[in-house]
Design an enzyme around this catalytic site. Structure first.
Site, PDB file in Angstrom:
ATOM      1  N   GLY A 236       0.802  -1.221   0.000  1.00  0.00           N
ATOM      2  CA  GLY A 236       0.000   0.000   0.000  1.00  0.00           C
ATOM      3  C   GLY A 236       0.834   1.270   0.000  1.00  0.00           C
ATOM      4  N   ASP A 237       0.241   2.354   0.481  1.00  0.00           N
ATOM      5  CA  ASP A 237       0.924   3.650   0.437  1.00  0.00           C
ATOM      6  C   ASP A 237       2.228   3.630   1.227  1.00  0.00           C
ATOM      7  OD1 ASP A 237      -0.600   3.349   2.755  1.00  0.00           O
ATOM      8  OD2 ASP A 237      -1.045   5.483   2.950  1.00  0.00           O
ATOM      9  N   ASP A 267      -8.247  -0.637   1.060  1.00  0.00           N
ATOM     10  CA  ASP A 267      -8.978   0.614   1.289  1.00  0.00           C
ATOM     11  C   ASP A 267      -9.175   1.437   0.007  1.00  0.00           C
ATOM     12  OD1 ASP A 267      -8.964  -0.135   3.887  1.00  0.00           O
ATOM     13  OD2 ASP A 267      -7.567   1.397   4.593  1.00  0.00           O
TER      14      ASP A 267
END
Ligand SMILES: Nc1ncnc2c1ncn2[C@@H]1O[C@H](COP(=O)(O)OP(=O)(O)OP(=O)(O)O)[C@@H](O)[C@H]1O
Ligand SMILES: O=P(O)(O)OC[C@H]1O[C@](O)(CO)[C@@H](O)[C@@H]1O
Ligand SMILES: [Mg+2]
Length: 542
Positions: A236-237, A267
């Site tokens: 993810g980020d 998400d």
């Protein structure tokens, strides 16, 4: 026909890296080549946190055309030879007309435009290139998965392994065990098409994952010591930030090593890309919980079904699951503040819905309403190993508060059932469409790495896969914009109140309009380069 504008780029857009064009026999390129740029062009701190990235590769064209390009090995390793892409003699692909992507192809970030709009930001189109910068037997690849689970992780792993093996004849591929820390604290897992053959049918990641433990120096030491020259990082980020510092350190050391990021998050909060893999699967699985909540609620008098779904800072899962199910009467997300008591509050709405309908379903994203939770019950300031704020359990809190309200006021006897499927929606294998999506992501990453691109995240931008510079996907998080049409569609479908006073709504709208105006003004006043920087902070996908 491609929907992407494909006019040839003006010569000034052509980067050296694309045109060095040297091919020929493999002259035993050393794994380590000192880079030609000053070492202080980038600073890494050996661990998580701040870093100064090297300059973005931005080129300008006519009518406000901007190409935000990704780094290439030739930017810092001199005199690299190129080789003919083995796909040219692969029976499956050699018959495909125009199989190779034109090196001038780029993908537009913005496709809704006006007559006078500047052409805006573009990214390099993903896909196989005529020339590659690695010979098959020279490649030593590794794959790592980091952060939380997500449906499709195993499919991406499988397709990177199979893509490298079947398309490019690569035989040396390692799995890194247990996330970033696995680079320096664990043994590696040899990966072959046989090992990964069936893994896409399983949830989770066969490599294991973790949070925290990102030690840049140790990770790059391990890459260098093992002679790895292609690093595939799925996460993810946070993971993409980690990948970015790894890339910077690799570049600083002048290594012929590419770093390719594959964005992953349940998400759907990664900026620029259309959607993250596993998201559709999670939304589909969430339907089952919503369906159960609805069945329970409609079978009793004044039944309330409450479902908590994932979504730390972004309410996409809750929003899409709500829109898809049509059984939901109220959806609460982090981006849209709400309140419980008083006129127009949640309790008021529940009472109204129960009187009208006899039952109702509420979906709440885990990050919603955090500011409402009593301070005494908050896990103040706690963080996970990666530094992500730990959230309070809004599901239990909401359930307790609704029950307590109706018990205290004695307005009606309600029957509330609380369902928490949070981990169930991310621990499952990916569905058919996510599987196809994962395959495209993995193959695009492999093509990009073989072509010598590095420091990129791959992902679809308006339906076309593109190579996106790391900074672009780590600078902002994708969030639900509550003044956009999608949220309005949701409000219209659930009939819930917006929980915003007209004054708050006007303020929210103005904020968004101001951001748009600023963007336009800065383009007109200062030119496209400023717009590039500004757009980083205004990535509002529908
Ligand atoms: N700023 C950063 N610099 C270097 N590494 C980072 C940074 N932020 C996070 N990481 C590392 O990236 C890995 C994953 O981060 P994190 O736990 O935040 O998950 P994520 O990739 O954001 O995925 P998700 O949020 O979808 O679960 C961790 O090992 C963490 O140490
Ligand atoms: O319990 P874990 O594994 O830390 O993950 C929880 C978080 O991970 C996510 O699934 C992805 O960021 C969030 O929705 C959730 O808050
Ligand atoms: Mg994250």
């Amino acid at each position: 026909m491609d929907s992407v504008y494909r006019a040839p780029l003006p010569p000034k857009l052509r980067f050296e890296s694309e045109y060095t064009g040297k091919s020929g026999p493999h002259p035993s390129v050393p794994t380590t080549v000192r880079r030609q740029v000053p070492a202080d062009n980038c600073r890494c701190n050996g661990g998580m946190g701040d870093f100064v990235r090297s300059d973005p590769k931005i080129a300008h064209g006519e009518a406000g055309y901007v190409l935000e390009d990704v780094p290439h090995l030739t930017d810092y390793v001199p005199d690299l030879p190129t080789y003919t892409n083995p796909l040219q003699i692969n029976p499956a692909y050699s018959v495909v007309k125009q199989y190779f992507v034109n090196i001038d192809d780029t993908v537009a970030q913005k496709i809704v435009v006006h007559k006078s709009s500047p052409r805006g930001i573009h990214f390099r189109r993903a896909g196989p290139r005529q020339k590659v910068y690695f010979e098959s037997d020279e490649v030593h690849a590794c794959i790592v998965t980091c952060g939380g689970l997500c449906p499709g992780l195993n499919t991406v792993i499988r397709e990177i392994v199979c893509g490298l093996h079947h398309m490019y004849g690569v035989r040396r591929i390692l799995g890194i065990d247990g996330g970033y820390k696995g680079f320096y604290a664990r043994n590696t897992i040899p990966l072959t098409p046989k090992v990964v053959n069936d893994i896409h049918k399983r949830g989770g990641t066969i490599l294991g994952t973790s949070r925290g433990g990102h030690d840049t120096s140790k990770i790059v030491d391990s890459i260098q010591d093992r002679g790895i020259n292609q690093v595939y990082i799925i996460g993810g980020d946070g993971t993409q930030k980690g990948a970015s510092v790894i890339f910077e350190e690799i570049q600083r050391r002048g290594l012929k090593v590419v770093v390719a990021g594959i964005p992953k998050t349940i998400d759907n909060d990664i900026a620029v890309i259309d959607k993250s893999f596993g998201f559709d699967t999670a939304v589909e699985e969430a339907q089952r919980a919503i369906y159960a909540a609805h069945v329970e609620a409609e079978s009793v008098e004044n039944g309330v079904g409450l479902v908590k779904l994932m979504g730390r800072n972004s309410g996409f899962i809750a929003m899409y699951a709500t829109l898809a199910s049509r059984d939901v009467d109220c959806c609460l997300i982090p981006e849209s503040p709400f309140y419980l008591e008083g006129e127009g509050g949640l309790f008021d709405y529940i009472e109204k819905r129960l009187k009208e309908n006899g039952h109702m379903v509420i979906v709440v994203a885990e990050g919603a309403g955090q500011e409402l939770i009593d301070e005494s019950k908050r896990s103040m300031g706690k963080e996970d190993a990666s530094g992500n704020k730990q959230l309070d359990d809004v599901g239990h809190w909401l359930s307790d508060n609704i029950k307590e309200h109706f018990r205290k006021t004695q307005k009606m006897v309600i029957n509330l059932k609380y369902i928490d499927p949070t981990y169930m929606i991310r621990a499952i294998p990916s569905n058919a469409s996510d599987n196809v999506y994962c395959t495209l992501l993995a193959q695009s990453a492999v093509h990009g790495a073989m072509a010598g691109y590095t420091g990129f995240t791959v992902g679809p931008v308006n339906g076309r896969h593109a190579y996106i510079p790391f900074y672009r996907v780590t600078e902002t998080q994708n969030k639900v914009v509550i003044t956009d049409r999608m949220w309005a569609r949701l409000l219209a479908s659930t009939n819930q109140p917006s929980f915003l006073s007209p004054k708050e709504l006007a303020e929210e709208k103005k904020l968004n309009e101001d951001a748009q105006t600023q963007l336009l003004d800065s383009y007109n006043a200062k030119g496209a380069e400023t717009v590039v920087a500004d757009q980083a902070t205004s990535n509002n996908k529908p």
